[in-house]
Design an enzyme around this catalytic site. Sequence first.
Site, PDB file in Angstrom:
ATOM      1  N   CYS A 156      51.347  37.300  52.337  1.00 48.63           N
ATOM      2  CA  CYS A 156      50.731  36.835  53.592  1.00 48.63           C
ATOM      3  C   CYS A 156      51.367  37.527  54.801  1.00 48.63           C
ATOM      4  O   CYS A 156      50.664  38.163  55.599  1.00 48.63           O
ATOM      5  CB  CYS A 156      50.812  35.323  53.687  1.00 48.63           C
TER       6      CYS A 156
HETATM    7  N1  LIG Z   1      50.934  29.831  49.562  1.00 52.06           N
HETATM    8  C1  LIG Z   1      50.651  30.957  50.206  1.00 52.06           C
HETATM    9  O1  LIG Z   1      50.346  30.967  51.413  1.00 52.06           O
HETATM   10  C2  LIG Z   1      50.699  32.273  49.481  1.00 52.06           C
HETATM   11  C3  LIG Z   1      50.234  33.403  50.136  1.00 52.06           C
HETATM   12  C4  LIG Z   1      50.273  34.649  49.479  1.00 52.06           C
HETATM   13  C5  LIG Z   1      50.772  34.705  48.177  1.00 52.06           C
HETATM   14  N2  LIG Z   1      51.242  33.586  47.569  1.00 52.06           N
HETATM   15  C6  LIG Z   1      51.748  33.713  46.205  1.00 52.06           C
HETATM   16  O2  LIG Z   1      50.770  33.201  45.318  1.00 52.06           O
HETATM   17  C7  LIG Z   1      51.387  32.560  44.192  1.00 52.06           C
HETATM   18  C8  LIG Z   1      50.920  31.111  44.108  1.00 52.06           C
HETATM   19  O3  LIG Z   1      51.298  30.458  45.326  1.00 52.06           O
HETATM   20  P1  LIG Z   1      50.934  28.931  45.626  1.00 52.06           P
HETATM   21  O4  LIG Z   1      51.420  28.676  46.998  1.00 52.06           O
HETATM   22  O5  LIG Z   1      49.517  28.655  45.268  1.00 52.06           O
HETATM   23  O6  LIG Z   1      51.912  28.222  44.561  1.00 52.06           O
HETATM   24  P2  LIG Z   1      51.973  26.705  44.123  1.00 52.06           P
HETATM   25  O7  LIG Z   1      51.191  25.863  45.098  1.00 52.06           O
HETATM   26  O8  LIG Z   1      53.412  26.392  43.900  1.00 52.06           O
HETATM   27  O9  LIG Z   1      51.201  26.707  42.703  1.00 52.06           O
HETATM   28  C9  LIG Z   1      51.678  27.368  41.594  1.00 52.06           C
HETATM   29  C10 LIG Z   1      50.691  27.220  40.420  1.00 52.06           C
HETATM   30  O10 LIG Z   1      51.189  27.968  39.307  1.00 52.06           O
HETATM   31  C11 LIG Z   1      51.241  27.141  38.142  1.00 52.06           C
HETATM   32  N3  LIG Z   1      52.437  27.558  37.383  1.00 52.06           N
HETATM   33  C12 LIG Z   1      53.740  27.426  37.769  1.00 52.06           C
HETATM   34  N4  LIG Z   1      54.559  27.978  36.845  1.00 52.06           N
HETATM   35  C13 LIG Z   1      53.755  28.476  35.872  1.00 52.06           C
HETATM   36  C14 LIG Z   1      54.011  29.147  34.641  1.00 52.06           C
HETATM   37  N5  LIG Z   1      55.269  29.433  34.248  1.00 52.06           N
HETATM   38  N6  LIG Z   1      52.960  29.516  33.865  1.00 52.06           N
HETATM   39  C15 LIG Z   1      51.693  29.234  34.253  1.00 52.06           C
HETATM   40  N7  LIG Z   1      51.380  28.589  35.404  1.00 52.06           N
HETATM   41  C16 LIG Z   1      52.409  28.211  36.200  1.00 52.06           C
HETATM   42  C17 LIG Z   1      51.306  25.715  38.669  1.00 52.06           C
HETATM   43  O11 LIG Z   1      50.675  24.822  37.780  1.00 52.06           O
HETATM   44  P3  LIG Z   1      51.400  24.190  36.485  1.00 52.06           P
HETATM   45  O12 LIG Z   1      52.880  24.157  36.778  1.00 52.06           O
HETATM   46  O13 LIG Z   1      50.785  22.841  36.318  1.00 52.06           O
HETATM   47  O14 LIG Z   1      51.054  25.113  35.344  1.00 52.06           O
HETATM   48  C18 LIG Z   1      50.487  25.799  39.959  1.00 52.06           C
HETATM   49  O15 LIG Z   1      49.121  25.596  39.668  1.00 52.06           O
HETATM   50  C19 LIG Z   1      52.914  32.691  44.434  1.00 52.06           C
HETATM   51  O16 LIG Z   1      53.413  33.790  43.726  1.00 52.06           O
HETATM   52  C20 LIG Z   1      53.021  32.909  45.933  1.00 52.06           C
HETATM   53  O17 LIG Z   1      54.176  33.633  46.297  1.00 52.06           O
HETATM   54  C21 LIG Z   1      51.189  32.370  48.174  1.00 52.06           C
END
Ligand SMILES: NC(=O)c1ccc[n+]([C@@H]2O[C@H](COP(=O)([O-])OP(=O)(O)OC[C@H]3O[C@@H](n4cnc5c(N)ncnc54)[C@H](OP(=O)(O)O)[C@@H]3O)[C@@H](O)[C@H]2O)c1
Length: 356
Positions: free
Chosen positions: A150
């Site tokens: 982001c």
């Molecule tokens: N939030 C932002 O603004 C943003 C912006 C750009 C990029 N990102 C990137 O996008 C990714 C996701 O971000 P987010 O904010 O959506 O994260 P989040 O809200 O913490 O969600 C993470 C998701 O991944 C799943 N997960 C966690 N560990 C896992 C594993 N070992 N195997 C399979 N599934 C797993 C979780 O579900 P379960 O644990 O139930 O499986 C959950 O659905 C991250 O790498 C983050 O750095 C985020």
Amino acid sequence: MIKVGIVGGTGYTGVELLRLLAQHPHVSVAAITSRSETGVKVCDMYPNLRGHYDTLAFSEPDAKQLGAMDAVFFATPHGVAHALAGELLDNGTRVIDLSADFRLRDADEWSRWYDQPHGAPALLDEAVYGLPEMHREKIKNARLIAVPGCYPTAVQLGYLPLLEAGLIDPSQLIADCKSGVTGAGRGAKVGSLLAEASESMKAYGAGGHRHLPEISQGLRDIQQLADIQQTANTQQQPIGLTFVPHLTPMIRGIHATLYGRLTAEPGDLQALFEKRYANEPFVDVMPAGSHPETRSVKGINTCRLAVHRPGNGNTVVVLSVIDNLVKGASGQAIQNLNLMFGFDENTGLTAPALMP
Ligand SMILES: NC(=O)c1ccc[n+]([C@@H]2O[C@H](COP(=O)([O-])OP(=O)(O)OC[C@H]3O[C@@H](n4cnc5c(N)ncnc54)[C@H](OP(=O)(O)O)[C@@H]3O)[C@@H](O)[C@H]2O)c1
């Protein structure tokens, strides 16, 4: 109609993918994973999606099921896509990774910043950095996309016209950036509690944030591509970037205030930005004198920019705003998917921003 899967469907970027894909005429979400919510229907957990995904339920990540998809999005913490991407690519499934797993081209640098060995260094050569404003042609033929972070999206789009034109000193860049709390994901953390994050603001990672090497790599690429296009082959000056992120009490949004030291009389900066982005569907250069607001991009895939030269001096200031969950993550991921599958680039991404 193509079939897609989402790994990590309960997180903020996962549910944002679902919200945006609900309006996509050529995509059907056929698999969505969550280890903690397996069996739960998507619309029971996220009632905003009732009427859109009435039968879809979360399931455990399963390589065989995901390998039957045309494309799989990883909306997971770093390290997860490393483990599965190779197998999916071998099955002919294209991979769009929203995490940082394939953003840095140097596996050793990745492992220094992420405190673990890189899990799939053999795939780094073919991963394409999914910033369409820079790499559109490569994205069209890619099998593996690293969706930019982001902050890196907001910062690179702001500096791009100035670096391409060679107008600022690349060794003296300052990016002062603010993010809303969804940038930290949906997992429970004390710092994200209402009582901790509201009515307060703080910097973090001032000594070195994981997005710093990604932004520096991207800014170097901008310089390099500009040199190739101009066939000037000039001696490239190293990028020197000070990047300080801040947490602000808003839910969505990134605001980047970018400073550059002018190296030459720049001419009409407003015209430079307008010309560079004239054909970009998701970059809006605002009229001279504007101050873009994060709320103007809430829910949409647009980066709004304004360029200023205070007092006609030798510092240029660029203001860049995006929604961290859309242009900063899920919207940009869909923009990449559209390019990879030959759909119109803005398919599913044309709704206006929420207001207020
Ligand atoms: N939030 C932002 O603004 C943003 C912006 C750009 C990029 N990102 C990137 O996008 C990714 C996701 O971000 P987010 O904010 O959506 O994260 P989040 O809200 O913490 O969600 C993470 C998701 O991944 C799943 N997960 C966690 N560990 C896992 C594993 N070992 N195997 C399979 N599934 C797993 C979780 O579900 P379960 O644990 O139930 O499986 C959950 O659905 C991250 O790498 C983050 O750095 C985020």
